[in-house]
Scaffold this motif. Sequence first.
Motif, PDB file in Angstrom:
ATOM      1  N   THR A   8      82.483  60.089  74.092  1.00 34.47           N
ATOM      2  CA  THR A   8      82.173  61.292  73.327  1.00 34.47           C
ATOM      3  C   THR A   8      82.983  61.366  72.047  1.00 34.47           C
ATOM      4  O   THR A   8      82.551  61.931  71.059  1.00 34.47           O
ATOM      5  CB  THR A   8      82.449  62.553  74.170  1.00 34.47           C
ATOM      6  N   SER A   9      84.217  60.773  72.059  1.00 33.95           N
ATOM      7  CA  SER A   9      85.000  60.789  70.836  1.00 33.95           C
ATOM      8  C   SER A   9      84.552  59.716  69.858  1.00 33.95           C
ATOM      9  O   SER A   9      84.811  59.792  68.672  1.00 33.95           O
ATOM     10  CB  SER A   9      86.496  60.599  71.166  1.00 33.95           C
ATOM     11  N   GLN A  10      83.848  58.692  70.336  1.00 36.12           N
ATOM     12  CA  GLN A  10      83.369  57.640  69.464  1.00 36.12           C
ATOM     13  C   GLN A  10      82.079  58.028  68.741  1.00 36.12           C
ATOM     14  O   GLN A  10      81.870  57.658  67.604  1.00 36.12           O
ATOM     15  CB  GLN A  10      83.100  56.366  70.274  1.00 36.12           C
ATOM     16  N   THR A  11      81.248  58.799  69.417  1.00 40.62           N
ATOM     17  CA  THR A  11      79.919  59.086  68.885  1.00 40.62           C
ATOM     18  C   THR A  11      79.939  59.779  67.533  1.00 40.62           C
ATOM     19  O   THR A  11      79.266  59.347  66.605  1.00 40.62           O
ATOM     20  CB  THR A  11      79.110  59.903  69.903  1.00 40.62           C
ATOM     21  N   PRO A  12      80.726  60.879  67.329  1.00 37.01           N
ATOM     22  CA  PRO A  12      80.727  61.531  66.025  1.00 37.01           C
ATOM     23  C   PRO A  12      81.185  60.597  64.911  1.00 37.01           C
ATOM     24  O   PRO A  12      80.628  60.585  63.823  1.00 37.01           O
ATOM     25  CB  PRO A  12      81.697  62.700  66.219  1.00 37.01           C
ATOM     26  N   LEU A  13      82.242  59.784  65.189  1.00 32.29           N
ATOM     27  CA  LEU A  13      82.706  58.843  64.188  1.00 32.29           C
ATOM     28  C   LEU A  13      81.618  57.830  63.858  1.00 32.29           C
ATOM     29  O   LEU A  13      81.430  57.446  62.710  1.00 32.29           O
ATOM     30  CB  LEU A  13      83.965  58.136  64.691  1.00 32.29           C
ATOM     31  N   SER A  14      80.913  57.387  64.863  1.00 27.18           N
ATOM     32  CA  SER A  14      79.830  56.438  64.661  1.00 27.18           C
ATOM     33  C   SER A  14      78.745  57.031  63.771  1.00 27.18           C
ATOM     34  O   SER A  14      78.237  56.375  62.872  1.00 27.18           O
ATOM     35  CB  SER A  14      79.253  56.024  66.017  1.00 27.18           C
ATOM     36  N   ARG A  15      78.394  58.274  64.015  1.00 24.36           N
ATOM     37  CA  ARG A  15      77.351  58.920  63.219  1.00 24.36           C
ATOM     38  C   ARG A  15      77.802  59.098  61.775  1.00 24.36           C
ATOM     39  O   ARG A  15      77.014  58.892  60.847  1.00 24.36           O
ATOM     40  CB  ARG A  15      76.997  60.275  63.830  1.00 24.36           C
ATOM     41  N   VAL A  16      79.067  59.476  61.586  1.00 26.53           N
ATOM     42  CA  VAL A  16      79.584  59.632  60.232  1.00 26.53           C
ATOM     43  C   VAL A  16      79.552  58.293  59.503  1.00 26.53           C
ATOM     44  O   VAL A  16      79.160  58.200  58.338  1.00 26.53           O
ATOM     45  CB  VAL A  16      81.027  60.191  60.263  1.00 26.53           C
ATOM     46  N   GLY A  17      79.940  57.221  60.210  1.00 26.97           N
ATOM     47  CA  GLY A  17      79.920  55.899  59.603  1.00 26.97           C
ATOM     48  C   GLY A  17      78.531  55.475  59.190  1.00 26.97           C
ATOM     49  O   GLY A  17      78.335  54.907  58.105  1.00 26.97           O
ATOM     50  N   VAL A  18      77.542  55.756  60.045  1.00 25.25           N
ATOM     51  CA  VAL A  18      76.162  55.405  59.723  1.00 25.25           C
ATOM     52  C   VAL A  18      75.679  56.186  58.505  1.00 25.25           C
ATOM     53  O   VAL A  18      75.003  55.644  57.624  1.00 25.25           O
ATOM     54  CB  VAL A  18      75.242  55.661  60.934  1.00 25.25           C
ATOM     55  N   MET A  19      76.048  57.461  58.426  1.00 22.29           N
ATOM     56  CA  MET A  19      75.623  58.266  57.282  1.00 22.29           C
ATOM     57  C   MET A  19      76.268  57.778  55.981  1.00 22.29           C
ATOM     58  O   MET A  19      75.639  57.792  54.924  1.00 22.29           O
ATOM     59  CB  MET A  19      75.944  59.741  57.528  1.00 22.29           C
ATOM     60  N   TRP A  20      77.520  57.339  56.076  1.00 25.47           N
ATOM     61  CA  TRP A  20      78.161  56.762  54.892  1.00 25.47           C
ATOM     62  C   TRP A  20      77.463  55.476  54.473  1.00 25.47           C
ATOM     63  O   TRP A  20      77.287  55.203  53.276  1.00 25.47           O
ATOM     64  CB  TRP A  20      79.640  56.506  55.155  1.00 25.47           C
ATOM     65  N   LEU A  21      77.088  54.663  55.457  1.00 22.48           N
ATOM     66  CA  LEU A  21      76.338  53.447  55.153  1.00 22.48           C
ATOM     67  C   LEU A  21      75.007  53.781  54.478  1.00 22.48           C
ATOM     68  O   LEU A  21      74.595  53.113  53.520  1.00 22.48           O
ATOM     69  CB  LEU A  21      76.077  52.651  56.433  1.00 22.48           C
ATOM     70  N   ALA A  22      74.338  54.809  54.988  1.00 21.64           N
ATOM     71  CA  ALA A  22      73.050  55.215  54.406  1.00 21.64           C
ATOM     72  C   ALA A  22      73.235  55.714  52.978  1.00 21.64           C
ATOM     73  O   ALA A  22      72.430  55.398  52.092  1.00 21.64           O
ATOM     74  CB  ALA A  22      72.409  56.295  55.277  1.00 21.64           C
ATOM     75  N   ALA A  23      74.298  56.491  52.755  1.00 22.39           N
ATOM     76  CA  ALA A  23      74.563  56.989  51.401  1.00 22.39           C
ATOM     77  C   ALA A  23      74.863  55.830  50.452  1.00 22.39           C
ATOM     78  O   ALA A  23      74.378  55.795  49.315  1.00 22.39           O
ATOM     79  CB  ALA A  23      75.737  57.969  51.428  1.00 22.39           C
ATOM     80  N   GLY A  24      75.664  54.873  50.928  1.00 24.07           N
ATOM     81  CA  GLY A  24      75.960  53.708  50.103  1.00 24.07           C
ATOM     82  C   GLY A  24      74.722  52.885  49.802  1.00 24.07           C
ATOM     83  O   GLY A  24      74.541  52.394  48.682  1.00 24.07           O
ATOM     84  N   ALA A  25      73.852  52.748  50.815  1.00 24.57           N
ATOM     85  CA  ALA A  25      72.605  52.005  50.613  1.00 24.57           C
ATOM     86  C   ALA A  25      71.703  52.727  49.621  1.00 24.57           C
ATOM     87  O   ALA A  25      71.023  52.083  48.800  1.00 24.57           O
ATOM     88  CB  ALA A  25      71.886  51.820  51.945  1.00 24.57           C
ATOM     89  N   ALA A  26      71.680  54.062  49.667  1.00 28.42           N
ATOM     90  CA  ALA A  26      70.867  54.834  48.724  1.00 28.42           C
ATOM     91  C   ALA A  26      71.358  54.636  47.293  1.00 28.42           C
ATOM     92  O   ALA A  26      70.559  54.435  46.363  1.00 28.42           O
ATOM     93  CB  ALA A  26      70.888  56.315  49.107  1.00 28.42           C
ATOM     94  N   VAL A  27      72.669  54.672  47.115  1.00 23.74           N
ATOM     95  CA  VAL A  27      73.242  54.447  45.783  1.00 23.74           C
ATOM     96  C   VAL A  27      72.939  53.022  45.319  1.00 23.74           C
ATOM     97  O   VAL A  27      72.570  52.793  44.164  1.00 23.74           O
ATOM     98  CB  VAL A  27      74.766  54.708  45.802  1.00 23.74           C
ATOM     99  N   GLY A  28      73.090  52.058  46.236  1.00 21.58           N
ATOM    100  CA  GLY A  28      72.798  50.675  45.882  1.00 21.58           C
ATOM    101  C   GLY A  28      71.336  50.458  45.533  1.00 21.58           C
ATOM    102  O   GLY A  28      71.016  49.746  44.573  1.00 21.58           O
ATOM    103  N   GLY A  29      70.429  51.076  46.304  1.00 25.04           N
ATOM    104  CA  GLY A  29      69.007  50.967  46.015  1.00 25.04           C
ATOM    105  C   GLY A  29      68.658  51.583  44.674  1.00 25.04           C
ATOM    106  O   GLY A  29      67.868  51.013  43.898  1.00 25.04           O
TER     107      GLY A  29
END
Length: 202
Positions: A8-29
């Motif tokens: 349960t403590s890993q899941t929120p961090l995982s979601r935040v990391g994925v959203m950062w990846l998505a934001a970075g991919a959006a900027v890169g695209g």
Amino acid sequence: MTTTITPTSQTPLSRVGVMWLAAGAAVGGFAASTALSALLPADMRLLVGEGVALIAFVAAGALLAILDATTRRLPNRGTIPLAGGMLGYWLGLALTTGQWQLLTQAVLCAIALTIITGIIATIGSLAFGDVKLAITIGLLTGWFSWMLPLYAIAAGYLLAIPHAAILIARRRRHPDADNRLPFGPYLVAGATLVTFLALLAR
């Protein structure tokens, strides 16, 4: 002393990391799209930009398809950033070509396709990784036509029929074997096929 990290403590961090990846991919695209457009004459930006979007989807989609075929899962860290990258890319192309109506169409199609595939997943014939992949498929195909996202999903189902038939026959002989159908490869193939045909029709 060893500290134990619970799931349960890993899941929120995982979601935040994925959203950062998505934001970075959006900027890169976005950056890739605008940089490409800057190199091209105005009358070539749309067609070339659309072709490059398809090539990028095929490259990233192939990796996800291979992963799904081997592990029977489509991870968030692959599907969500891919959607972010596609959204950023179309935003850049709309900015440099003035095709804001196509961007709006793509976003609305992505939302609609996500809802449709989410309902199908709730019934049980799709996995939720497929639903997240459908976000990108909706963005990609929705840029070209309101109906193309549905054609892409239909093409995926049609392409999967032979594999599904084989698994049904196998299940009868080996009921305890892993007979799950990895649908990601067929979603990628269906979206690629209909988008390529849409490009030819331009």
